[in-house]
Design a protein around this motif. Structure first.
Motif, PDB file in Angstrom:
ATOM      1  N   LYS A 257       5.942   3.540   0.802  1.00 47.48           N
ATOM      2  CA  LYS A 257       7.069   4.923   1.171  1.00 47.48           C
ATOM      3  C   LYS A 257       7.912   4.465   2.179  1.00 47.48           C
ATOM      4  O   LYS A 257       9.262   4.538   1.588  1.00 47.48           O
ATOM      5  CB  LYS A 257       6.160   5.904   1.736  1.00 47.48           C
ATOM      6  CG  LYS A 257       6.675   7.200   2.222  1.00 47.48           C
ATOM      7  CD  LYS A 257       5.650   8.302   2.941  1.00 47.48           C
ATOM      8  CE  LYS A 257       6.665   9.373   3.260  1.00 47.48           C
ATOM      9  NZ  LYS A 257       5.720  10.317   3.858  1.00 47.48           N
ATOM     10  N   GLN A 258       7.838   3.488   2.945  1.00 49.62           N
ATOM     11  CA  GLN A 258       8.708   3.061   3.775  1.00 49.62           C
ATOM     12  C   GLN A 258       9.784   2.180   2.959  1.00 49.62           C
ATOM     13  O   GLN A 258      11.041   2.433   3.218  1.00 49.62           O
ATOM     14  CB  GLN A 258       8.188   1.903   4.792  1.00 49.62           C
ATOM     15  CG  GLN A 258       7.407   2.790   5.818  1.00 49.62           C
ATOM     16  CD  GLN A 258       6.775   1.777   6.829  1.00 49.62           C
ATOM     17  OE1 GLN A 258       7.568   0.958   7.598  1.00 49.62           O
ATOM     18  NE2 GLN A 258       5.491   1.441   6.874  1.00 49.62           N
TER      19      GLN A 258
ATOM     20  N   LEU B  30       4.016   9.129  -5.789  1.00 52.68           N
ATOM     21  CA  LEU B  30       5.051   8.638  -4.634  1.00 52.68           C
ATOM     22  C   LEU B  30       6.209   8.221  -5.191  1.00 52.68           C
ATOM     23  O   LEU B  30       7.042   8.637  -4.591  1.00 52.68           O
ATOM     24  CB  LEU B  30       4.157   7.510  -3.796  1.00 52.68           C
ATOM     25  CG  LEU B  30       4.816   6.745  -2.680  1.00 52.68           C
ATOM     26  CD1 LEU B  30       5.293   7.766  -1.546  1.00 52.68           C
ATOM     27  CD2 LEU B  30       4.266   5.524  -2.166  1.00 52.68           C
TER      28      LEU B  30
ATOM     29  N   ASN C  37       0.826  -1.085   0.025  1.00 52.31           N
ATOM     30  CA  ASN C  37       0.068   0.001   0.017  1.00 52.31           C
ATOM     31  C   ASN C  37       0.823   1.215  -0.082  1.00 52.31           C
ATOM     32  O   ASN C  37       2.047   1.062   0.005  1.00 52.31           O
ATOM     33  CB  ASN C  37      -0.886  -0.101   1.109  1.00 52.31           C
ATOM     34  CG  ASN C  37      -0.348   0.034   2.460  1.00 52.31           C
ATOM     35  OD1 ASN C  37       0.856   0.502   2.857  1.00 52.31           O
ATOM     36  ND2 ASN C  37      -1.014  -0.579   3.538  1.00 52.31           N
ATOM     37  N   LEU C  38       0.301   2.474  -0.041  1.00 52.92           N
ATOM     38  CA  LEU C  38       1.232   3.543  -0.358  1.00 52.92           C
ATOM     39  C   LEU C  38       2.091   3.825   1.008  1.00 52.92           C
ATOM     40  O   LEU C  38       3.155   4.269   0.789  1.00 52.92           O
ATOM     41  CB  LEU C  38       0.078   4.925  -0.156  1.00 52.92           C
ATOM     42  CG  LEU C  38      -0.616   5.086  -1.665  1.00 52.92           C
ATOM     43  CD1 LEU C  38      -1.689   5.929  -1.454  1.00 52.92           C
ATOM     44  CD2 LEU C  38       0.339   5.439  -2.689  1.00 52.92           C
ATOM     45  N   ASP C  39       1.352   3.597   2.246  1.00 51.19           N
ATOM     46  CA  ASP C  39       2.618   3.936   3.393  1.00 51.19           C
ATOM     47  C   ASP C  39       3.708   2.749   3.218  1.00 51.19           C
ATOM     48  O   ASP C  39       4.878   3.320   3.671  1.00 51.19           O
ATOM     49  CB  ASP C  39       1.592   3.810   4.528  1.00 51.19           C
ATOM     50  CG  ASP C  39       2.492   3.848   5.855  1.00 51.19           C
ATOM     51  OD1 ASP C  39       3.098   4.694   5.929  1.00 51.19           O
ATOM     52  OD2 ASP C  39       2.787   3.071   6.781  1.00 51.19           O
ATOM     53  N   GLU C  40       3.173   1.397   2.982  1.00 55.23           N
ATOM     54  CA  GLU C  40       4.273   0.620   2.974  1.00 55.23           C
ATOM     55  C   GLU C  40       5.463   0.921   1.847  1.00 55.23           C
ATOM     56  O   GLU C  40       6.509   0.657   2.115  1.00 55.23           O
ATOM     57  CB  GLU C  40       3.732  -0.997   2.724  1.00 55.23           C
ATOM     58  CG  GLU C  40       3.008  -1.385   3.937  1.00 55.23           C
ATOM     59  CD  GLU C  40       1.989  -2.675   3.742  1.00 55.23           C
ATOM     60  OE1 GLU C  40       1.537  -3.349   4.668  1.00 55.23           O
ATOM     61  OE2 GLU C  40       1.970  -2.802   2.451  1.00 55.23           O
TER      62      GLU C  40
END
Length: 335
Positions: free
Chosen positions: A115-116, A162, A110-113
């Protein structure tokens, strides 16, 4: 396409590599691909931040066709997390005795993962003092309940934004796309890419997205168990001939010769649109052609379609790393 400087001379042979696939899963797979004298680059199997819950009873593949030239699979992603792949490629990139090749780390989440993972990959590139490619896999067709992000325009824009925000001189970002089948899908790819193009007057001419990989497998393929072609020495589960279907549940992602023509069409459509767009920065985006390439003639067809590099998966699973000798026509990759 400066992403592959090893064979970048105009008119020279196209770089060949593997695409993200089950035959780039293990430490041994990665080393064999990197050490091949015929690969200009390698791509890891698609990993997630914490590893995918792989289930061999559900996630299988099979070859079919008279010589096993096509395949179907119900796979998800690699059971190994991103950190494991970085640990495996680190010694390859820091070796003082091995020729340095381009490494592409395929990831999804997902977007948060994501980004990490992009932050982790930038730190890794800094640590190993190498330019790292990162391919966001937006196109696996084997999950029910939601289409792959590359089929949803709003999600595609979010992921391009992203990726663009984390692109750097040492982190080259790209996206793996599914097969598209009508004009509107190609239109929204170009529109989504244009939302992250350099602003006019910025002085930048290159797009932050370095490459697109086209294509992934084509979903909803149905292959029956009686169609399975056993391949001696193949290392992946090939289904059971006492079942009705070649893979559990029947439906799988088609690859190999079964998708070659649609993959050629996607590569040609994408490269043409990128080169002729009024947004001139799009012309800097390269396309890695994937889908049914099994010999040097297939590589040549991808070149004619506009590919900047050519990758394979099914042929790798069928013939092992020796396939890259065949793809290059026996011409050793220029390191």
């Amino acid at each position: 396409m400066v992403f592959f400087p090893l064979t970048s001379k105009a008119g020279g042979p196209l770089p060949v590599l593997n695409s993200a696939c089950p035959w780039a899963s293990s430490k041994e797979d990665i080393a064999a691909l990197y050490n091949s004298p015929f690969t200009s680059a390698i791509t890891t199997r698609t990993s997630t931040l914490n590893g995918f819950d792989d289930d061999a009873s559900k996630h299988q593949m099979a070859f079919f066709g008279s010589s096993g030239e096509s395949s179907t699979n119900s796979f998800g992603y690699s059971p190994y997390p991103l950190a494991t792949y970085l640990a495996w490629v680190r010694p390859l990139l820091t070796s003082s005795t091995k020729p340095k090749k381009q490494v592409i780390i395929s990831v999804t989440g997902n977007l948060d993962e994501t980004k990490q993972m992009l932050k982790i990959l930038q730190q890794f590139a800094d640590d190993v003092k190498s330019t790292i490619g990162v391919e966001f896999n937006a196109s696996c067709p084997n999950f029910r309940g939601h289409p792959p992000p590359a089929y949803v325009e709003s999600e595609l824009r979010d992921y391009f934004a992203l990726l663009a925000a984390h692109a750097s001189p040492t982190l080259k970002v790209g996206m793996k796309l599914p097969p598209y089948t009508y004009d509107g899908q190609f239109d929204f790819i170009i529109a989504a890419l244009s939302t992250v193009s350099p602003k006019e007057g910025s002085g930048k001419t290159e797009h932050p997205i370095t490459f697109l990989t086209s294509t992934n497998t084509l979903g909803q393929g149905l292959v029956f168990s009686k169609q399975i072609k056993e391949i001696p020495g193949a290392t992946m589960a090939q289904g059971k001939k006492d079942d009705l279907f070649a893979v559990p549940g029947g439906f799988g992602g088609l690859a190999g010769a079964a998708v070659h023509q649609i993959s050629l069409g996607n590569v040609y459509r994408l490269t043409t649109l990128l080169k002729t767009s009024s947004d001139k920065s799009l012309a800097s985006i390269g396309v890695i052609g994937v889908g049914g390439v099994a010999d040097s003639s297939g590589v040549e067809r991808m070149r004619l379609a506009g590919a900047s590099a050519v990758a394979c998966a099914s042929a790798l699973g069928r013939e092992g790393v020796a396939i890259f000798d065949k793809l290059t026509g026996g011409a050793k990759a220029r390191l």
